[in-house]
Design a protein around this motif. Sequence first.
Motif, mmCIF file in Angstrom:
data_model
loop_
_atom_site.group_PDB
_atom_site.id
_atom_site.type_symbol
_atom_site.label_atom_id
_atom_site.label_comp_id
_atom_site.label_asym_id
_atom_site.label_seq_id
_atom_site.Cartn_x
_atom_site.Cartn_y
_atom_site.Cartn_z
ATOM 1 N N ASP A 126 0.849 -1.192 0.000
ATOM 2 C CA ASP A 126 0.000 0.000 0.000
ATOM 3 C C ASP A 126 0.879 1.234 0.000
ATOM 4 O OD1 ASP A 126 -2.434 -1.371 0.055
ATOM 5 O OD2 ASP A 126 -2.337 -1.601 2.243
ATOM 6 N N PHE A 127 0.491 2.231 -0.793
ATOM 7 C CA PHE A 127 1.283 3.448 -0.953
ATOM 8 C C PHE A 127 0.364 4.657 -0.936
ATOM 9 C CE2 PHE A 127 3.271 -0.138 -2.947
ATOM 10 C CZ PHE A 127 4.594 -0.080 -2.522
ATOM 11 N N ALA A 128 0.911 5.766 -0.490
ATOM 12 C CA ALA A 128 0.122 6.990 -0.401
ATOM 13 C C ALA A 128 -0.189 7.542 -1.784
ATOM 14 C CB ALA A 128 0.877 8.033 0.412
ATOM 15 N N ILE A 129 -1.385 8.097 -1.922
ATOM 16 C CA ILE A 129 -1.707 8.887 -3.113
ATOM 17 C C ILE A 129 -1.435 10.341 -2.738
ATOM 18 C CG2 ILE A 129 -3.529 9.646 -4.678
ATOM 19 C CD1 ILE A 129 -4.784 6.951 -4.466
ATOM 20 N N MET A 130 -0.324 10.845 -3.191
ATOM 21 C CA MET A 130 0.140 12.159 -2.760
ATOM 22 C C MET A 130 -0.595 13.260 -3.504
ATOM 23 S SD MET A 130 4.225 11.541 -2.273
ATOM 24 C CE MET A 130 4.829 10.252 -1.171
ATOM 25 N N GLY A 131 -0.941 14.287 -2.771
ATOM 26 C CA GLY A 131 -1.659 15.415 -3.335
ATOM 27 C C GLY A 131 -0.775 16.630 -3.507
ATOM 28 N N ALA A 132 -1.423 17.782 -3.664
ATOM 29 C CA ALA A 132 -0.693 19.018 -3.940
ATOM 30 C C ALA A 132 0.271 19.375 -2.818
ATOM 31 C CB ALA A 132 -1.684 20.162 -4.171
ATOM 32 N N GLY A 133 -0.135 19.141 -1.569
ATOM 33 C CA GLY A 133 0.728 19.485 -0.449
ATOM 34 C C GLY A 133 2.016 18.688 -0.450
ATOM 35 N N GLU A 134 1.895 17.371 -0.649
ATOM 36 C CA GLU A 134 3.088 16.525 -0.688
ATOM 37 C C GLU A 134 3.975 16.874 -1.885
ATOM 38 O OE1 GLU A 134 -0.089 13.916 1.308
ATOM 39 O OE2 GLU A 134 0.008 15.395 -0.316
ATOM 40 N N LEU A 135 3.339 17.165 -3.021
ATOM 41 C CA LEU A 135 4.111 17.550 -4.204
ATOM 42 C C LEU A 135 4.888 18.833 -3.949
ATOM 43 C CD1 LEU A 135 4.447 16.457 -7.146
ATOM 44 C CD2 LEU A 135 2.668 15.322 -5.825
ATOM 45 N N THR A 136 4.235 19.804 -3.323
ATOM 46 C CA THR A 136 4.891 21.077 -3.039
ATOM 47 C C THR A 136 6.105 20.881 -2.144
ATOM 48 O OG1 THR A 136 2.828 22.302 -3.281
ATOM 49 C CG2 THR A 136 4.592 23.377 -2.040
ATOM 50 N N ARG A 137 5.962 20.048 -1.117
ATOM 51 C CA ARG A 137 7.085 19.805 -0.218
ATOM 52 C C ARG A 137 8.230 19.087 -0.935
ATOM 53 N NH1 ARG A 137 2.778 19.268 3.467
ATOM 54 N NH2 ARG A 137 2.515 17.036 3.078
ATOM 55 N N ALA A 138 7.889 18.142 -1.797
ATOM 56 C CA ALA A 138 8.930 17.419 -2.526
ATOM 57 C C ALA A 138 9.691 18.351 -3.460
ATOM 58 C CB ALA A 138 8.315 16.265 -3.316
ATOM 59 N N VAL A 139 8.963 19.206 -4.170
ATOM 60 C CA VAL A 139 9.619 20.135 -5.086
ATOM 61 C C VAL A 139 10.461 21.144 -4.314
ATOM 62 C CG1 VAL A 139 9.216 21.962 -6.782
ATOM 63 C CG2 VAL A 139 7.888 19.846 -6.889
ATOM 64 N N ARG A 140 9.960 21.600 -3.167
ATOM 65 C CA ARG A 140 10.731 22.549 -2.357
ATOM 66 C C ARG A 140 12.028 21.909 -1.882
ATOM 67 N NH1 ARG A 140 7.050 23.849 1.570
ATOM 68 N NH2 ARG A 140 6.131 25.380 0.142
#
Length: 492
Positions: free
Chosen positions: A34-48
């Motif tokens: 099982d894996f997380a379905i990442m949303g905008a918040g997680e994407l923003t943190r990863a890009v930052r």
Amino acid sequence: MAESAQQPRAARTGTGRAKVLTSYDPRTGEVVGDFAIMGAGELTRAVRAARTTEQWWAALDFAGRKRWLLDWKRAIARGTRDLVEMISNETGKPRLDAAVEVTLAVEHLDWVARHAERTLSRTTRTATRFRRDRPGSIGQLPLGAVGVLGPWHNPVLAPMNSIASAMAAGNTVVFKPSELTPGVGAWLADSWNRLSPSQPVLQVVTGDSGTAAALCKAHLDKIAYTGSLAGAREVTALCAQSGTPLVVEQGGRGAMIVQVDARLDTAAAAAIHGAMAHSGQHPAGVHVVYVADSVYEPFLELVAEQARALRPAADRRASYGPMVLDAQLDVVRRQIRDALTRGGRAVVGSLESIREPYIEPVVLTEVPETSIAITGEAVGPVLVVNRVADMDEAVERVNAPERSLPVAVFTRDVRSVPEFADRLRTGLVTVNATPVYGVNGPGRIRDPHSLLEFSHSQLITEQRHRDPLGTFDNHPQRLRMARALFRLRHRV
């Protein structure tokens, strides 16, 4: 992208929004993870995080990045058994095919680590006496932070072509694996994080097509996509909205041409492997074979004999595994039916060969060129073998589709191939081999262009002498000098 057709199951909250992506073994239906379905918040943190780390990573010289990448290569190599198991579990590939994929991915990582400096380091250029080129140097600099969208059919090799090249060029990477193979993507990112937990040069974001779309809109410095034609169209549209540069590696099984002097046993084995590997779900290989009339019958017999020896199953001795996407079973069914309805002949297999989730080998011949068995996307273990009167007819048929696909030419007269290849409308011609692993598209392994794709040029020039044209001093003598130099250089 275009992953919605791939139908992994996801747990949902009371609001109906999916939160957890579950990966399944297509052979057994068992849960892989099982894996997380990442949303905008997680994407923003990863890009930052990628933006912050890119400064440290880019500041390293080529030798420094080489040491890190070779350490990562060794970590992947030591974990090959676990990675092969994960690939096999998520894609249904036999372990041998998965092992070949991992081996080639490790080889590519090794190659870019050792060749990045040679390909991207600054080089000098000199000026000539009569040309206005200024002396200086040209270097290749990192783009910054790069997004990679990987496919499910080659979940390590295809994205690693971009990931390794981007990292060797000095970029950080945010990797979104296919929603069918999130475990493979997580494994790769974890193998890096164990080496450098405080420097997330490589990060993985798991999720569905919505996560992929968010990555395209995250204003990264480039997106690398590998996958289907439909997915490429989606990604292109999304990247256009955000103005993000895009590199697309769009595979496709192509054609084989068997000339009269070919070694037929070698050509037949290559045709079968190119068509049947990974249940025909491989992004490269062979879809249709055009055979010179005089060797058509013996070649077809060899192909049929080898096809009948293959056995799809879930066990370790299987030739290949199941179809991963339910929708592709229907595609194969329609293509076989259309070929037979239009007058094609089944040499091996038939519609009864489709026994979900497996498809036994199917070999068709005398299939009209207008049949969707030829014009449609090749997605299953189906091979079309058609005879041609001569090589002129073979060229005509290969060049007929609107889309350029790889062509494999089998002949003993290797020296004649370049002249013959000039007539083919394709960007890739292989000789006495089929393009199955790592040689299709812009992400080819051991290709300097894969490094250049993730860098940009910087030119430094120097003005050593007074430029007679770079001034507002319009003295007539300067104009006469410029005219004299022009006549001398161009002999007018």
